[in-house]
Structure formats: C-alpha cells, structure tokens
Design an enzyme around this catalytic site. Sequence first.
Site, PDB file in Angstrom:
ATOM      1  N   CYS A 250       0.134  -2.570  17.561  1.00  0.00           N
ATOM      2  CA  CYS A 250      -1.214  -3.134  17.601  1.00  0.00           C
ATOM      3  C   CYS A 250      -1.121  -4.574  18.113  1.00  0.00           C
ATOM      4  CB  CYS A 250      -1.913  -3.049  16.244  1.00  0.00           C
ATOM      5  SG  CYS A 250      -0.994  -3.707  14.841  1.00  0.00           S
TER       6      CYS A 250
ATOM      7  N   SER B 168       3.040  -4.040  14.050  1.00  0.00           N
ATOM      8  CA  SER B 168       2.202  -5.136  14.535  1.00  0.00           C
ATOM      9  C   SER B 168       2.947  -5.873  15.635  1.00  0.00           C
ATOM     10  CB  SER B 168       1.903  -6.126  13.408  1.00  0.00           C
ATOM     11  OG  SER B 168       3.044  -6.936  13.147  1.00  0.00           O
ATOM     12  N   ASP B 169       2.221  -6.447  16.578  1.00  0.00           N
ATOM     13  CA  ASP B 169       2.891  -7.381  17.474  1.00  0.00           C
ATOM     14  C   ASP B 169       3.411  -8.523  16.597  1.00  0.00           C
ATOM     15  OD1 ASP B 169       3.913  -8.723  19.661  1.00  0.00           O
ATOM     16  OD2 ASP B 169       2.150  -8.426  20.899  1.00  0.00           O
ATOM     17  N   CYS B 170       4.347  -9.302  17.145  1.00  0.00           N
ATOM     18  CA  CYS B 170       5.092 -10.179  16.249  1.00  0.00           C
ATOM     19  C   CYS B 170       4.244 -11.356  15.783  1.00  0.00           C
ATOM     20  CB  CYS B 170       6.396 -10.573  16.915  1.00  0.00           C
ATOM     21  SG  CYS B 170       7.325  -9.050  17.230  1.00  0.00           S
TER      22      CYS B 170
ATOM     23  N   ALA C 147       1.305 -10.649  14.353  1.00  0.00           N
ATOM     24  CA  ALA C 147      -0.088 -10.223  14.478  1.00  0.00           C
ATOM     25  C   ALA C 147      -0.748  -9.773  13.174  1.00  0.00           C
ATOM     26  CB  ALA C 147      -0.224  -9.134  15.536  1.00  0.00           C
TER      27      ALA C 147
END
Length: 756
Positions: A247, A280-282, A284
């Site tokens: 995401c 999650s994106d890092c 996020a």
Amino acid sequence: MYVRLILLFTYIITINTQTGSFPDCKSGPLSTFPICDQSLPSRVRAADVVSRMTTAEKITQLVTTAAAIPRLGLPKFEWWSEALHGVAYSPGVAFGGDLPAASSFPMPINLGATFNLSLVHRIASIISNEARAFNNEGRAGLVFFTPNINIFRDPRWGRGQETPGEDPFLTSQYVYTLINGLQRGDDERYLKIAADCKHYAAYDLEDWNGTDRYHFDARVSDQDLIETYMPPFETCIRDAKVASIMCSYNAVNGVPSCANKFILETIARESYHLDGFVVSDCGAVSTIMNAHHYTSTVEDTVAVALHAGTDLNCGDFYSKNTQTALDKKTIVEADIDQALQRTFNVLVRLGYFDPPEQQPYRKLSKTDVDTEEARQLSLEAAQQSIVLLKNTNKALPFDINGLQNKKIALIGPTANATGLMQGNYFGNAPFLISPLLGFELITQSHSINISYAMGCKITDNDESGFAAAIELAKSSDIVIFLGGIDQSVESEGHDRTSIALPDVQLRLIEQLEKVVRTPLHVVIMSGSSLDLSYVSDSNECASLIWMGYAGQSGGLALANVMFGVYNPGGRLPITIYPESYVNAVSMFDMQMRPSSTNPGRTYKFYTGKAIFEFGDGLSYTTFDYSWSNDSLVSKFSIQSLMKNNYNEKNVVGHPYRVNITNTGMVAGDDVVLAYVIPPQKTFNDQTPPLKKLFGFERVHLNVHESTEVFFPFNMQSLLTVAHDGSKWLEPGFYKILIGKQHIHTIHLQGKPTRWS
Ligand SMILES: *[C@@H]1O[C@H](CO)[C@@H](O)[C@H](O)[C@H]1NC(C)=O
Ligand SMILES: *[C@@H]1O[C@H](CO)[C@@H](O)[C@H](O)[C@H]1NC(C)=O
Ligand SMILES: *[C@@H]1O[C@H](CO)[C@@H](O)[C@H](O)[C@H]1NC(C)=O
Ligand SMILES: *[C@@H]1O[C@H](CO)[C@@H](O)[C@H](O)[C@H]1NC(C)=O
Ligand SMILES: *[C@@H]1O[C@H](CO)[C@@H](O)[C@H](O)[C@H]1NC(C)=O
Ligand SMILES: *[C@@H]1O[C@H](CO)[C@@H](O)[C@H](O)[C@H]1NC(C)=O
C-alpha cells in the site's frame, strides 16, 4: 523513502548473518508441531506457528525487520529486499564474499520498450535464480519489493523509469509475465521468491509544487480507477497470484492507502482475491497519522491500518505501538493473528520451514549468479530496448569497413555513462560498459579512432568544456552527441518541473551542428519523456536514439545498434510530449481524459501533438503488412453479445490475422501493435479513448521472410467505462488498427447497454 536511506547505508557495511538461516523443522523446538507437518495446508501451518507465539513475540513479527524468537527456533527475518532489475541494495541484501555482484538488467522502462514478453520472462527467471542464490548464501531475504506497476501518468514523475510505461494493457501483460518468472520455477510446490506489486494504489507523484507523496491525496474518479489505475494490479493479484502487494504513501480519495479498507479489503481481497499479504510502503503506517492526519493517536493508527488489511509494516510503527493499541482496545489480538497468518503463510509457501534437501531452489548458489547466459541476456535486453527515432538518409548504421582510419567523436555528458545506466534500485553490477567502452570494444580490431569529450554535465550551465568538445568535433569524421538526464533530475522523491532537454545540452548540440563534417547523431538516456523536437526537426541532426537506462551492457548494446550488428526494434512505451505540456496540466490532476485544464494523458487521451508517439520506433529494414479483406466489416448486435458473453475475456469473432513481411535489405524485428479505435463520440459526457492497445507481438524476420501474427479481440476491448466505473456496450463503429493500417471494422448494433 526516508527510512530507506538510513537503512541502506547501515546495510552496506553490515553483513546480516541472520538472514538466510532457517527454522529447523527436523529437531528444532517447532519440529513436533503442525507448522512442520508438510501434509497440512499452508494456512493451517501458518496459523499454528502464530498460535505458538506470545503477544509480545507476535508484535515483533509485524514489521519488516522481524526479530528472532529463539524460544521457538525462529531466526531473525528481514522481509525487505529489492530486485527491480536485478538483486539490489536494500536492508535484506548484502553484496560481498562469494557474491560481490548481481546481474544488472536494463530498467523496466526499457523492458517496456522491448515489447517482448518472453524476454521479460527470461529476465525474471534469472533475477529469481540470483535472488535465491543470494538467500541461500545468507545475503538476501525471500521477499522482494518488486515490481512497480503504477501507470506512468505524467511525464514529470520521478519513478516512471521503474515501470514499463504509460499503457495499462502493456503494464498488465508485463506484470503477468514478470510475476510468473519471479515466483514460479521448475518446482511447483514452492514459491521461488515472493514478489510484491506496488504501489497500491494510484501512486505516481513524488513531490510537486510543495506537496509530497506522504501528503498527497490522489482524487481519482471511479472511471480512471477502473480503466487505468487498477488493471495492472488486478492482473497481478487475480491472474498472476502475487504473494504480496504494497500500500502506497498517498491517500486515495481522502483515505491513506494503508488505511483504505475500500481498496485493500473490498477491491484487492474480495474482488481480486488477493492470496497473500499487504505490506506498507516504508513508513506509510506512520504517515497515516503524521502526514495525512487521518488519525490523531497511535492506537487509532494501528487500528485503521490493521483493520484495513495492512498486515506488515515496513518501518517500526507496529512494533512500537501495537501493544498500546491492544491496551486501549482499538484492536484485539485476533487482528494481529490475521495479519501474521497471512505473512507466515507466504513463508510456508516459500519452503522456509521445509527440509532443504527436497527443494531445488535451495540448491541455487554463486554459480547461478552472473552466468554467461545472464550476461548475454542483459546485453540482448539492452539491444532490444533501444528505440531509433530518426534516421535521415539511412545515416545509420555505420559501415565499419568504410570507417578505416577515420575518427569518431563521442561527446556529451552520457558518452562515458556507467552507473547512470543502472537507473535506480540497482545492486553492484559485475561490470558496466559505457558507450565509450562499447565503441572501443566494437572497433578494436579496426583502425578507427574513438575519442571522447564530455563537453558539459547533465544540467550544470558551465560551458567551459564546450571548446574542447568543439575542437574534437571539427577534427572528427563522425560526431555523436550523448546526452539525457539522470537521477539528479528524475528520481524517487523528486519529480521534474521541466521536460525540456537541459538547456546546456541543447546549446552544445547547436554549436556542434555548426562544425560537424557530417550531420550529428544524438543519443538520449532518460527514464521518461524529454522534448526532443529540436533534434527531431533539425536538418543537421541525422539520427536520434532513445535508450532509457540500459543496464550493465548498455554501451555495448548502443555500439552494436549504431554499427548495425543489431538492427533496432524497440518502441516507445511512453508519449514524448512537447515542453509546454507541463504548463498545460497540474501534476495533481489524476484525470486521464482531457478537460479545460488538462490536454489529456497518454496516447489514449492526449489531444495535443506529440513529438513522438507511444509505439514509435524505426528499423534498418522495412515491413509490409497484408491481410485478407474477405470481411472488412463484421456486425454484432449488442443484445447477442450480452447473451453470449458473460466474461470480459471472451473472444469476439475471429482473431485478427496479419502477414508481416520483411521487405528491406537486412534482418530485423518488428513490433506489431494492435489497437481498437472506439466510436469517437461522447457518451454520457465522456470522451472516448483515441485508441486502445489490445495486442502486441515482436517478430524477427529475415530478408523477404513473412510470418503470420494473430490477435484475439475480447469483450474487454469493446467496453466503455463510464464516469461511475460501470462498463457499457456502446453502438457504433470500432476500427481495428494493426500498426497504422485499418484492417477491419466491428459494427456494434443496438442500444447502449450496461455490461457490469
Ligand atoms: C570513463 O568512466 C570510467 C568509469 O567511471 C573511468 O574510469 C574512465 O576514466 C572514464 N574515461 C574517460 C576517458 O574519462
Ligand atoms: C585519436 O584522436 C585523438 C583526438 O584527435 C588523438 O588525441 C589521438 O592521438 C588519436 N589516437 C590515435 C590512436 O590515433
Ligand atoms: C502551486 O503552488 C502555488 C503556491 O502555493 C499556487 O499558487 C498554485 O496554484 C499551485 N499550482 C497548482 C497547480 O496547484
Ligand atoms: C499469410 O500468408 C500465408 C502464406 O502465404 C497465407 O496462406 C495466408 O492466407 C496469409 N494470411 C493472411 C491473413 O493474409
Ligand atoms: C486489403 O485492403 C487493403 C487496403 O485497401 C489493400 O492494400 C490490400 O492489398 C488488401 N489485401 C488483400 C489481400 O486484398
Ligand atoms: C524476444 O526475447 C527472446 C529472449 O531473449 C529472444 O529469444 C527473442 O528472439 C526475442 N524476440 C524477438 C522478436 O526479438
């Protein structure tokens, strides 16, 4: 990724000896439990291992740097490795020892330009071989955060280079093939590696006019979601069955992606049947609260993310705050269990818990990395990706024998490019062949003088190198200007504000044109659109090549193309817009269709005149298309289609067949592109696409050779997406175009009818 940079540097210097060790299901603490029973379904095994953990232990497993649980014999596990176009620097990857380097293939934008799916598959298989070899030697994880399949919506986007281009159909075909090559190999029992389709959803802005990706709220109509932004993810999840998706940082219609139940739960899981986890994106999860201000407490942030289905947190928000969320009762332990069952299920499917002897992938080693085959393929891929855009009076290819005792000058800021050709998300390449070296290699047994002057840097206005470059040009028989851009201009976190060729390069080109003995040749490296109208229009420029970021053998590939060892066949996977495009539309405008403040995006909707079009690319030979005109128009009633076709993938009529003949003097590749032009009338106030790609095939033909290609046409290609995302069959004439030839027309008869 702010988190990423810090971790990146830490990991370059530390060798993580923990990655690559495995739980011991023979005699370790878990050996008697169902997790180690191979006869059980993976889900059951995953649920079992999660059930053995204490709450505190579970919380340590919710983040990408998951701690060891010695009590259970679970080693530390780093979930974050990268492999965009080869195993790449990332927290999970450590180059060194027996594995100092990994193959560095051309960037995905180049792979898009090849329009060759078997090439994509071969590259993906080699990347997953190398990735497994790294894992077996304790130098990489098993989960790789690749590919990036966001649509290259706006030419300014700094990460368009990581994608195969602007077209949803091309991107969908690419991702299907790529995921198969990454995740599936000879051993059907196990995932070869776990891939990750990112960034879900509607992510394609880094930082523009004061708003960055952490704060950006992408306002996307249902029409654009269904028609443009979602199809690659649908293919990745539903058809290619990717093991994970990521995401994104941005919000979608007011809800941060990682808190967005609608896109994660309703679309990805319920509609596309995601069988895997969401990471999650890092950072996020943290940005849900800290950038989007969608929540105001840590416990609510953990809750919205977990409840939306963000199972794994790249970062440390979950490890720091999940206990608080439990204490404050915004989540229950079952929420954690669900997330971990999904992530551990993927580990089970990777064979993480199973004996190594029975797993072919566990036998891959350093001898499977940087092989002769991989080197060859990397060169081939670079060659296939090179796009010839102009070639006046057959200025190319050079005749090597006619150039004895002549001088060729390579001038410009990318003439001796090496690391630049690796784009971003790269690893340590075994070698990097610059254009200069490529030219030296190819002419080494001939007495041709290859010389070089940088002339200028990529963007710096300093002209102090001009004089030497001009002197060199004057004394040379052939002058090639090599320019373009690099990561200082387009990169992660950084969108462009201008799409012009940097001014200093244009000035140098103009000066070179005045002194050259024969018209100038121009080569451009970039991951995106640059206004090349000057070069395209100038009579003093004989040829123009775009070569993306072509990887470890890019310079040799270029030399092979310019000397005719390889006949170019790459095609632009993007539209090359005029410079003024950036003033015509805001980067925040996610709409694909034209409006009073938007000239339309991509070849499907752009109403202006492109400098070069999607699909453009020349060859040293010519091709002729022929087809049977037996039935130039076929009629279908909408009513009968509604009755007979419940599936969008059902084929309508017969596949389109075309014979392609090489009518020129040399062997070469043609990329055959099949488009449909829907009726050009507005429907429910919506402009239809100008045209829509529905098939492509790259063919190799010897002189005078012919081959027949065929393209099935399915229901999907006939459907019109309305503003609310509903799909319709619209009456009218649908023209079938192969290349630029109109070969057939479908006449749909009846009333506009809703399909779905
Ligand atoms: C070209 O680049 C390579 C690698 O960066 C460097 O070693 C070499 O000196 C450069 N060549 C010239 C002529 O500047
Ligand atoms: C090639 O040309 C350059 C530039 O004029 C010159 O300096 C060099 O000596 C020449 N090399 C050979 C081998 O002739
Ligand atoms: C860009 O920012 C400036 C200054 O905040 C603002 O005036 C302008 O409207 C913005 N442009 C767009 C397209 O959002
Ligand atoms: C293509 O060529 C073959 C052989 O000449 C011929 O049999 C076939 O009918 C042709 N197909 C089309 C679509 O023209
Ligand atoms: C089909 O029509 C096109 C366009 O009119 C023509 O160029 C072509 O020769 C025709 N093909 C055959 C096989 O008759
Ligand atoms: C596509 O790529 C494959 C794999 O490298 C290669 O064998 C094939 O020749 C390519 N196809 C064409 C038409 O160039």
